[in-house]
Scaffold this active site. Structure first.
Site, PDB file in Angstrom:
ATOM      1  N   TYR A 247       3.154   2.317  76.160  1.00 35.67           N
ATOM      2  CA  TYR A 247       3.805   3.453  76.831  1.00 35.67           C
ATOM      3  C   TYR A 247       3.953   3.163  78.328  1.00 35.67           C
ATOM      4  CZ  TYR A 247       4.815   8.259  78.331  1.00 35.67           C
ATOM      5  OH  TYR A 247       5.396   9.375  78.898  1.00 35.67           O
TER       6      TYR A 247
ATOM      7  N   SER B 279       7.500   8.472  84.367  1.00 32.46           N
ATOM      8  CA  SER B 279       6.129   9.012  84.322  1.00 32.46           C
ATOM      9  C   SER B 279       5.254   8.313  85.346  1.00 32.46           C
ATOM     10  CB  SER B 279       5.533   8.778  82.926  1.00 32.46           C
ATOM     11  OG  SER B 279       4.165   9.130  82.899  1.00 32.46           O
TER      12      SER B 279
HETATM   13  N1  NAP Z   1       4.247  15.820  78.715  1.00 30.42           N
HETATM   14  C1  NAP Z   1       3.797  15.020  79.642  1.00 30.42           C
HETATM   15  O1  NAP Z   1       2.639  15.133  80.082  1.00 30.42           O
HETATM   16  C2  NAP Z   1       4.714  13.958  80.237  1.00 30.42           C
HETATM   17  C3  NAP Z   1       4.251  13.268  81.361  1.00 30.42           C
HETATM   18  C4  NAP Z   1       5.057  12.286  81.926  1.00 30.42           C
HETATM   19  C5  NAP Z   1       6.312  12.031  81.395  1.00 30.42           C
HETATM   20  N2  NAP Z   1       6.723  12.713  80.289  1.00 30.42           N
HETATM   21  C6  NAP Z   1       8.057  12.376  79.764  1.00 30.42           C
HETATM   22  O2  NAP Z   1       8.833  13.552  79.679  1.00 30.42           O
HETATM   23  C7  NAP Z   1       9.842  13.394  78.684  1.00 30.42           C
HETATM   24  C8  NAP Z   1       9.887  14.632  77.807  1.00 30.42           C
HETATM   25  O3  NAP Z   1       8.684  14.720  77.055  1.00 30.42           O
HETATM   26  P1  NAP Z   1       7.954  16.107  76.741  1.00 30.42           P
HETATM   27  O4  NAP Z   1       6.615  16.039  77.351  1.00 30.42           O
HETATM   28  O5  NAP Z   1       8.845  17.244  77.077  1.00 30.42           O
HETATM   29  O6  NAP Z   1       7.717  15.955  75.152  1.00 30.42           O
HETATM   30  P2  NAP Z   1       8.493  16.539  73.889  1.00 30.42           P
HETATM   31  O7  NAP Z   1       8.434  18.023  73.872  1.00 30.42           O
HETATM   32  O8  NAP Z   1       7.916  15.784  72.737  1.00 30.42           O
HETATM   33  O9  NAP Z   1      10.024  16.134  74.144  1.00 30.42           O
HETATM   34  C9  NAP Z   1      10.550  14.880  73.790  1.00 30.42           C
HETATM   35  C10 NAP Z   1      12.057  15.000  73.690  1.00 30.42           C
HETATM   36  O10 NAP Z   1      12.562  13.694  73.393  1.00 30.42           O
HETATM   37  C11 NAP Z   1      13.433  13.799  72.269  1.00 30.42           C
HETATM   38  N3  NAP Z   1      13.420  12.574  71.474  1.00 30.42           N
HETATM   39  C12 NAP Z   1      12.363  11.841  71.063  1.00 30.42           C
HETATM   40  N4  NAP Z   1      12.777  10.835  70.284  1.00 30.42           N
HETATM   41  C13 NAP Z   1      14.130  10.935  70.195  1.00 30.42           C
HETATM   42  C14 NAP Z   1      15.133  10.201  69.507  1.00 30.42           C
HETATM   43  N5  NAP Z   1      14.833   9.124  68.747  1.00 30.42           N
HETATM   44  N6  NAP Z   1      16.421  10.593  69.629  1.00 30.42           N
HETATM   45  C15 NAP Z   1      16.753  11.678  70.392  1.00 30.42           C
HETATM   46  N7  NAP Z   1      15.850  12.411  71.068  1.00 30.42           N
HETATM   47  C16 NAP Z   1      14.556  12.040  70.951  1.00 30.42           C
HETATM   48  C17 NAP Z   1      12.853  14.956  71.443  1.00 30.42           C
HETATM   49  O11 NAP Z   1      13.893  15.488  70.603  1.00 30.42           O
HETATM   50  P3  NAP Z   1      13.929  15.367  68.988  1.00 30.42           P
HETATM   51  O12 NAP Z   1      12.521  15.118  68.514  1.00 30.42           O
HETATM   52  O13 NAP Z   1      14.492  16.675  68.546  1.00 30.42           O
HETATM   53  O14 NAP Z   1      14.850  14.223  68.721  1.00 30.42           O
HETATM   54  C18 NAP Z   1      12.475  15.932  72.548  1.00 30.42           C
HETATM   55  O15 NAP Z   1      13.598  16.692  72.929  1.00 30.42           O
HETATM   56  C19 NAP Z   1       9.487  12.095  77.936  1.00 30.42           C
HETATM   57  O16 NAP Z   1      10.324  11.048  78.374  1.00 30.42           O
HETATM   58  C20 NAP Z   1       8.059  11.830  78.351  1.00 30.42           C
HETATM   59  O17 NAP Z   1       7.742  10.458  78.282  1.00 30.42           O
HETATM   60  C21 NAP Z   1       5.968  13.676  79.710  1.00 30.42           C
END
Ligand code: NAP
Length: 245
Positions: free
Chosen positions: A151, A138
């Protein structure tokens, strides 16, 4: 027998991971999907029925299971070409909160889970002399901001770990891509204040697939964050600590 290329996505049930699964399927890749919410994974598999998709319910904080599940996935598919570590959590933290339990939870998923998975993957790819690793970090990892110390720390650690993996593995013919998204419209962003330049997860997924094709090492998505962060990274600490960002 020539097996079609395969991608493994850890954290595939929603947001960027699910969008990436759709984009990979569109490009004809077979898919191994890992996350805790099996119902969402299976729904995705039904939707992407033009390619072979297998779902694996797994919590990335069950570190001892990662290496065994990796071996099982290799056996199930016969080959794996791309591994994406996307699992991540960003827990709400107030300006006066200093909660070790919350910070530990983020380290467990965002950093230790990545190491538990990518160490055995690196070993396999290193022996094969090929493979593509992708880590979803990120922009938040580029500076320590007042709003999210825990974070920020997890994403800085992940970016550094991925850089070190790249420096080890490039000489072995293995590629490592670090992805630094800005704001992406996913569940993670729900309730977040002060967001801007928000992109849909589909746009992030397209940027990631393009970066893999171009053999990029580090990308920002959308790309304009690269310029913004190069300025932010150079703001002296004495000024940065007075800013509200
Ligand atoms: N959205 C943003 O603005 C943003 C910006 C920068 C970086 N990111 C990064 O992008 C990545 C994806 O996030 P997202 O925005 O797409 O959010 P999201 O929809 O909440 O996706 C998070 C994913 O991580 C999985 N996860 C979380 N805890 C887990 C665990 N204990 N075991 C296995 N899987 C787990 C969730 O699956 P389950 O809950 O089904 O386990 C889900 O598939 C993250 O690493 C986040 O830090 C997001």
């Amino acid at each position: 027998m020539n097996l079609p290329p395969t991608a493994l996505i850890i954290g595939a049930s929603s947001g960027i991971g699910a969008a990436l699964a759709r984009e990979f399927a569109h490009n004809g890749l077979r898919l191994a999907l890992v996350a805790r919410r099996q119902d969402l994974l299976e729904g995705l598999a039904r939707e992407l029925n033009t390619v072979e998709v297998r779902c694996y319910a797994h919590d990335v904080t069950h570190y001892d299971e990662a290496a065994g599940l990796w071996q099982q996935i290799l056996q199930d598919f016969g080959r794996v070409d791309i591994v994406v570590y996307n699992a991540g959590v960003m827990l709400p933290v107030g300006p006066e909160d200093y909660d070790f339990g919350v910070d530990r939870r983020m380290v467990e998923v965002n950093v230790l889970g990545a190491m538990a998975w990518l160490n055995p993957v690196a070993l396999t790819f290193s022996r094969w002399g090929r493979g593509q690793i992708v880590g979803i970090s990120s922009v938040a990892g580029d500076r320590g901001r007042v709003g999210a110390p825990g974070y920020n720390t997890t994403k800085a650690a992940l970016s550094t770990y991925l850089e070190a993996l790249r420096n080890r593995l490039t000489r072995r013919g293995v590629r490592v891509l670090t992805v630094k998204p800005g704001f992406v419209q996913t569940d993670m962003l729900k309730g977040a204040s002060k967001t801007f330049w928000v992109i849909p997860p589909e746009q992030a997924a397209k940027d990631i697939v393009r970066a893999i094709r171009q053999r990029a090492q580090v990308i920002y998505t959308p790309a304009r964050w690269g310029l913004v962060m190069s300025v932010i990274r150079h703001i002296p600490s004495v000024i940065f600590r007075k800013l509200k960002i």
